[in-house]
Design an enzyme around this catalytic site. Structure first.
Site, PDB file in Angstrom:
ATOM      1  N   ASN A 139      28.961 -16.371 -44.177  1.00 52.67           N
ATOM      2  CA  ASN A 139      27.872 -16.017 -43.259  1.00 52.67           C
ATOM      3  C   ASN A 139      27.985 -14.525 -42.931  1.00 52.67           C
ATOM      4  OD1 ASN A 139      26.567 -15.407 -40.746  1.00 52.67           O
ATOM      5  ND2 ASN A 139      26.312 -17.584 -40.389  1.00 52.67           N
ATOM      6  N   HIS A 164      27.039 -10.952 -39.069  1.00 53.53           N
ATOM      7  CA  HIS A 164      27.626  -9.902 -38.230  1.00 53.53           C
ATOM      8  C   HIS A 164      27.685  -8.542 -38.911  1.00 53.53           C
ATOM      9  CE1 HIS A 164      27.873 -12.551 -35.060  1.00 53.53           C
ATOM     10  NE2 HIS A 164      28.958 -13.202 -35.400  1.00 53.53           N
ATOM     11  N   ARG A 179      23.161   0.120 -33.850  1.00 59.00           N
ATOM     12  CA  ARG A 179      22.652   1.488 -33.927  1.00 59.00           C
ATOM     13  C   ARG A 179      21.218   1.558 -34.440  1.00 59.00           C
ATOM     14  NH1 ARG A 179      26.369   5.834 -34.020  1.00 59.00           N
ATOM     15  NH2 ARG A 179      27.846   5.345 -32.384  1.00 59.00           N
ATOM     16  N   HIS A 190      21.546 -16.464 -40.610  1.00 56.78           N
ATOM     17  CA  HIS A 190      20.782 -17.140 -39.553  1.00 56.78           C
ATOM     18  C   HIS A 190      19.688 -16.205 -39.060  1.00 56.78           C
ATOM     19  CE1 HIS A 190      21.156 -19.546 -35.485  1.00 56.78           C
ATOM     20  NE2 HIS A 190      19.910 -19.383 -35.863  1.00 56.78           N
ATOM     21  N   ARG A 243      17.469 -15.612 -36.309  1.00 54.87           N
ATOM     22  CA  ARG A 243      17.285 -16.101 -34.933  1.00 54.87           C
ATOM     23  C   ARG A 243      15.926 -15.676 -34.401  1.00 54.87           C
ATOM     24  NH1 ARG A 243      22.369 -17.792 -32.616  1.00 54.87           N
ATOM     25  NH2 ARG A 243      21.112 -18.186 -30.795  1.00 54.87           N
ATOM     26  N   ARG A 281      18.365 -10.888 -33.295  1.00 54.45           N
ATOM     27  CA  ARG A 281      19.448 -10.026 -32.796  1.00 54.45           C
ATOM     28  C   ARG A 281      20.297  -9.447 -33.923  1.00 54.45           C
ATOM     29  NH1 ARG A 281      23.193 -14.540 -29.846  1.00 54.45           N
ATOM     30  NH2 ARG A 281      21.220 -14.977 -28.832  1.00 54.45           N
ATOM     31  N   HIS A 282      20.303 -10.096 -35.078  1.00 54.50           N
ATOM     32  CA  HIS A 282      21.048  -9.491 -36.198  1.00 54.50           C
ATOM     33  C   HIS A 282      20.187  -9.449 -37.467  1.00 54.50           C
ATOM     34  CE1 HIS A 282      22.045 -13.728 -36.513  1.00 54.50           C
ATOM     35  NE2 HIS A 282      23.020 -13.684 -35.616  1.00 54.50           N
ATOM     36  N   GLU A 327      19.963 -20.415 -42.050  1.00 55.97           N
ATOM     37  CA  GLU A 327      19.960 -21.250 -40.840  1.00 55.97           C
ATOM     38  C   GLU A 327      18.787 -20.835 -39.968  1.00 55.97           C
ATOM     39  OE1 GLU A 327      23.608 -20.213 -39.007  1.00 55.97           O
ATOM     40  OE2 GLU A 327      24.810 -21.082 -40.580  1.00 55.97           O
ATOM     41  N   THR A 363      25.422 -20.334 -31.832  1.00 54.43           N
ATOM     42  CA  THR A 363      24.976 -21.726 -31.822  1.00 54.43           C
ATOM     43  C   THR A 363      26.006 -22.576 -31.065  1.00 54.43           C
ATOM     44  OG1 THR A 363      24.159 -21.254 -34.028  1.00 54.43           O
ATOM     45  CG2 THR A 363      24.057 -23.547 -33.321  1.00 54.43           C
ATOM     46  N   GLU A 377      25.613 -30.530 -42.008  1.00 51.77           N
ATOM     47  CA  GLU A 377      26.735 -29.621 -41.761  1.00 51.77           C
ATOM     48  C   GLU A 377      27.335 -30.065 -40.435  1.00 51.77           C
ATOM     49  OE1 GLU A 377      26.033 -25.396 -42.014  1.00 51.77           O
ATOM     50  OE2 GLU A 377      27.739 -24.997 -40.695  1.00 51.77           O
ATOM     51  N   HIS A 420      31.415 -23.543 -38.244  1.00 52.20           N
ATOM     52  CA  HIS A 420      31.439 -22.984 -36.889  1.00 52.20           C
ATOM     53  C   HIS A 420      32.855 -22.845 -36.363  1.00 52.20           C
ATOM     54  CE1 HIS A 420      29.852 -21.402 -33.267  1.00 52.20           C
ATOM     55  NE2 HIS A 420      28.658 -21.469 -33.799  1.00 52.20           N
ATOM     56  N   GLY A 463      31.722 -17.371 -41.042  1.00 49.59           N
ATOM     57  CA  GLY A 463      31.226 -16.020 -40.844  1.00 49.59           C
ATOM     58  C   GLY A 463      32.133 -15.149 -40.016  1.00 49.59           C
ATOM     59  N   HIS A 464      32.137 -15.376 -38.704  1.00 47.86           N
ATOM     60  CA  HIS A 464      32.751 -14.435 -37.767  1.00 47.86           C
ATOM     61  C   HIS A 464      34.167 -14.029 -38.170  1.00 47.86           C
ATOM     62  CE1 HIS A 464      33.345 -12.516 -33.869  1.00 47.86           C
ATOM     63  NE2 HIS A 464      34.572 -12.962 -33.976  1.00 47.86           N
TER      64      HIS A 464
HETATM   65  N1  PXP Z   1      27.260 -22.875 -39.439  1.00 44.96           N
HETATM   66  C1  PXP Z   1      26.250 -22.761 -38.524  1.00 44.96           C
HETATM   67  C2  PXP Z   1      25.194 -23.814 -38.497  1.00 44.96           C
HETATM   68  C3  PXP Z   1      26.184 -21.660 -37.651  1.00 44.96           C
HETATM   69  O1  PXP Z   1      25.182 -21.567 -36.755  1.00 44.96           O
HETATM   70  C4  PXP Z   1      27.171 -20.659 -37.760  1.00 44.96           C
HETATM   71  C5  PXP Z   1      27.082 -19.433 -36.892  1.00 44.96           C
HETATM   72  O2  PXP Z   1      25.914 -18.728 -37.219  1.00 44.96           O
HETATM   73  C6  PXP Z   1      28.186 -20.814 -38.716  1.00 44.96           C
HETATM   74  C7  PXP Z   1      28.213 -21.938 -39.528  1.00 44.96           C
HETATM   75  C8  PXP Z   1      29.275 -19.812 -38.893  1.00 44.96           C
HETATM   76  O3  PXP Z   1      30.090 -19.850 -37.750  1.00 44.96           O
HETATM   77  P1  PXP Z   1      31.231 -18.756 -37.588  1.00 44.96           P
HETATM   78  O4  PXP Z   1      30.554 -17.421 -37.543  1.00 44.96           O
HETATM   79  O5  PXP Z   1      31.877 -19.131 -36.300  1.00 44.96           O
HETATM   80  O6  PXP Z   1      32.122 -18.886 -38.772  1.00 44.96           O
END
Ligand code: PXP
Length: 256
Positions: free
Chosen positions: A7, A10, A18, A43, A45, A49-50, A70, A101, A151, A200, A222-223
């Protein structure tokens, strides 16, 4: 078989800080693919925001593996998905004020809207995954709606792992209990004919027991990957800037 979708939201979060044009999520997607990622998740949104709408179009062009977008099951988002045509749309709940989320979709409480979104997307050749908590009632509803995949939300498991506190023994039991819910949910979903993904809050530290669940075919992370990339790349980034400054300064001294 298991797949990792990275993901890349970020990367866009940093760019939007910026309102500039770097770092570009498409460049990140290409690097992820070159490193062996099986797909790219992003995602869109409601508050943008991103990731922006133009990112989705660019990602659709650039991603050669698998693009999973997403989005909330709103008319606005479904229209965008039908234009972009990603490989998969993952329907997620969305609250404007949330930091990220917060949990899975309430499929049982929103059958009509979700079934309609699945119908419209599937009709256009887009596979639909539903982001849901490890709850057997929700999974049953997802399978009745003929979703392609679920998921399973690992947020609670991740929160427990990241906040072990002082009472390690109690937490260990809670973590094991949540892991068991993830295992049972995965088994139940696979038996119902659903593909199983998880996501997540998954990290290098907590992935191991989740990756051992045999029914799980896909990981959306992702994060933690982006956070680590920022740090493991920091040394090189600083050295490159020092070199650039030194080169310029040495040119200055040769001129004087
Ligand atoms: N899966 C879903 C459905 C999500 O909404 C997110 C966050 O956008 C992720 C996975 C990834 O989560 P993380 O960034 O915590 O790894």
């Amino acid at each position: 078989m298991s797949r990792l979708n990275v993901n890349i939201d970020h990367i866009a979060t940093i760019r939007q800080a910026r309102r500039t044009n770097e770092p570009n999520p498409v460049s990140a997607a290409v690097i992820c693919e070159l490193a062996g990622a099986d797909g790219i998740t992003t995602h869109l949104r409601g508050d943008r925001r991103h990731i922006q709408d133009y990112d989705l179009l660019a990602l659709k062009q650039a991603v050669i593996t698998h693009l999973n977008v997403e989005m909330a099951p709103t008319d606005e988002m479904i229209e965008i998905a039908l234009r972009v045509k990603p490989d998969v749309v993952t329907l997620v709940p969305e609250r404007p004020q949330e930091v990220t989320t917060e949990g899975g979709l309430d499929v049982t409480g929103n059958r009509k809207a979700i079934a309609e979104a699945i119908r419209r997307l599937t009709e256009h050749g887009i596979f639909v995954s539903l982001f849901i908590d490890p709850d057997l009632g929700q999974i049953k509803a997802a399978s009745r709606m003929r979703a392609y995949q679920i998921e399973i939300c690992t947020a609670l498991y991740a929160r427990l792992c990241e906040n072990p506190g002082d009472q390690t023994v109690r937490r260990t039991k809670e973590i094991e209990k949540e892991l068991e819910r993830l295992r049972q949910a995965s088994k139940y979903a696979a038996r119902a004919g659903l593909k199983v993904a998880v996501g997540h809050g998954l990290t290098y530290r907590n992935i191991d027991p989740v990756a051992r669940i045999p029914e799980v075919e896909e990981f959306n992370i992702g994060h933690n990957i982006i956070a680590r990339a920022a740090l493991v790349g920091m040394d090189r980034a600083v050295r490159e800037m020092i070199d650039a400054i030194r080169r310029a300064r040495s040119g200055l001294s040769s001129q004087t």
